[in-house]
Design an enzyme around this catalytic site. Sequence first.
Site, PDB file in Angstrom:
ATOM      1  N   SER A   1     -12.505  -3.108   1.988  1.00 20.65           N
ATOM      2  CA  SER A   1     -12.677  -2.409   3.266  1.00 20.65           C
ATOM      3  C   SER A   1     -14.156  -2.125   3.477  1.00 20.65           C
ATOM      4  CB  SER A   1     -11.952  -1.058   3.247  1.00 20.65           C
ATOM      5  OG  SER A   1     -10.586  -1.245   2.994  1.00 20.65           O
TER       6      SER A   1
ATOM      7  N   LYS B   1      -3.666   6.659   8.453  1.00 18.02           N
ATOM      8  CA  LYS B   1      -4.529   6.927   7.295  1.00 18.02           C
ATOM      9  C   LYS B   1      -5.151   8.306   7.462  1.00 18.02           C
ATOM     10  CE  LYS B   1      -8.604   4.814   5.035  1.00 18.02           C
ATOM     11  NZ  LYS B   1      -8.343   4.871   3.621  1.00 18.02           N
TER      12      LYS B   1
ATOM     13  N   ARG C   1       0.868  -1.193   0.000  1.00 10.91           N
ATOM     14  CA  ARG C   1       0.000   0.000   0.000  1.00 10.91           C
ATOM     15  C   ARG C   1       0.897   1.234   0.000  1.00 10.91           C
ATOM     16  NH1 ARG C   1      -2.241   3.491   3.814  1.00 10.91           N
ATOM     17  NH2 ARG C   1      -4.367   4.149   3.395  1.00 10.91           N
TER      18      ARG C   1
HETATM   19  N1  TZP Z   1      -7.592   1.438   6.858  1.00  4.83           N
HETATM   20  C1  TZP Z   1      -8.316   1.677   7.949  1.00  4.83           C
HETATM   21  S1  TZP Z   1      -7.367   2.161   9.243  1.00  4.83           S
HETATM   22  C2  TZP Z   1      -5.945   2.017   8.323  1.00  4.83           C
HETATM   23  C3  TZP Z   1      -6.264   1.618   7.047  1.00  4.83           C
HETATM   24  C4  TZP Z   1      -5.322   1.403   5.952  1.00  4.83           C
HETATM   25  C5  TZP Z   1      -4.594   2.318   8.862  1.00  4.83           C
HETATM   26  C6  TZP Z   1      -4.101   1.257   9.780  1.00  4.83           C
HETATM   27  O1  TZP Z   1      -2.816   1.579  10.248  1.00  4.83           O
HETATM   28  P1  TZP Z   1      -2.374   1.377  11.759  1.00  4.83           P
HETATM   29  O2  TZP Z   1      -1.020   2.019  11.849  1.00  4.83           O
HETATM   30  O3  TZP Z   1      -2.305  -0.092  11.992  1.00  4.83           O
HETATM   31  O4  TZP Z   1      -3.389   2.073  12.614  1.00  4.83           O
END
Ligand code: TZP
Length: 236
Positions: free
Chosen positions: A134, A163, A62
């Site tokens: 998602s 994010k 990603r």
């Molecule tokens: N989608 C929802 S939350 C997120 C994504 C890609 C980020 C998750 O990253 P982290 O650092 O595990 O909170």
Amino acid sequence: MKQLPFSDPFSNDGKSHSAERSHWIRSCLPLYLVMGSVNCKQSPVQVLEQAIAGGVTLFQYREKGKQALRGQEYVELARRLQDICRNHKVPFIVNDDLELALTLDADGVHVGQDDAPADWIRQRLGPDKIVGVSAHSLVEASRAIAAGADYLGIGPIYPTLSKDDAEPVRGTEVIQHVRRSGLTIPLVGIGGIHEHNAAPVLRDGADGVAVISAITAADAPGEATQRLKKTIIQNL
Ligand code: TZP
Ligand code: MG
């Protein structure tokens, strides 16, 4: 990659997924690392190698954000990370880039609600590849299943800094809600998950956790992965 029988792949009711296929997908989900170069303190190659040695079961490339690699560099990093995954038999999923997935013969694609529609991704990838979606609610979960998703990423479960455009925090209640409604699709929780808060995610019905920073921001990614994996095994 393990190929399993998948009868009637384009029947969009979710029931076409054979039990074996669901079982296999579920077995990939316990510890799902999502990552791009932007997330890493060390080189992404080093992080992925350590994370896989520590017990990661699925990987998603990603490459997002202002500092994200583009063009040839973007493709080259993908190839390097895919090679590592192949060597360790960890499936390699591409975030929201069907063309890259097709070019690399990746194991699958993950899309968000604002990305290309999951049914189109499924059609283009065919029945054997993994399609992840998602979802933030029961309605989105049901739609993703109808579109041919193999698994769902549900969240954000907890607050996340990884994010920028994250939806509001859902807590583990959203997972309970999906499971109580009778949906059995393989799913992971995502968003702010680490070794000390992973247990409720699994207890409430997830088949695994997807993480970025719990591994990529650790000083010792391999050790962080091992600790998280131990918690997961204890609570699955
Ligand atoms: N989608 C929802 S939350 C997120 C994504 C890609 C980020 C998750 O990253 P982290 O650092 O595990 O909170
Ligand atoms: Mg997206």
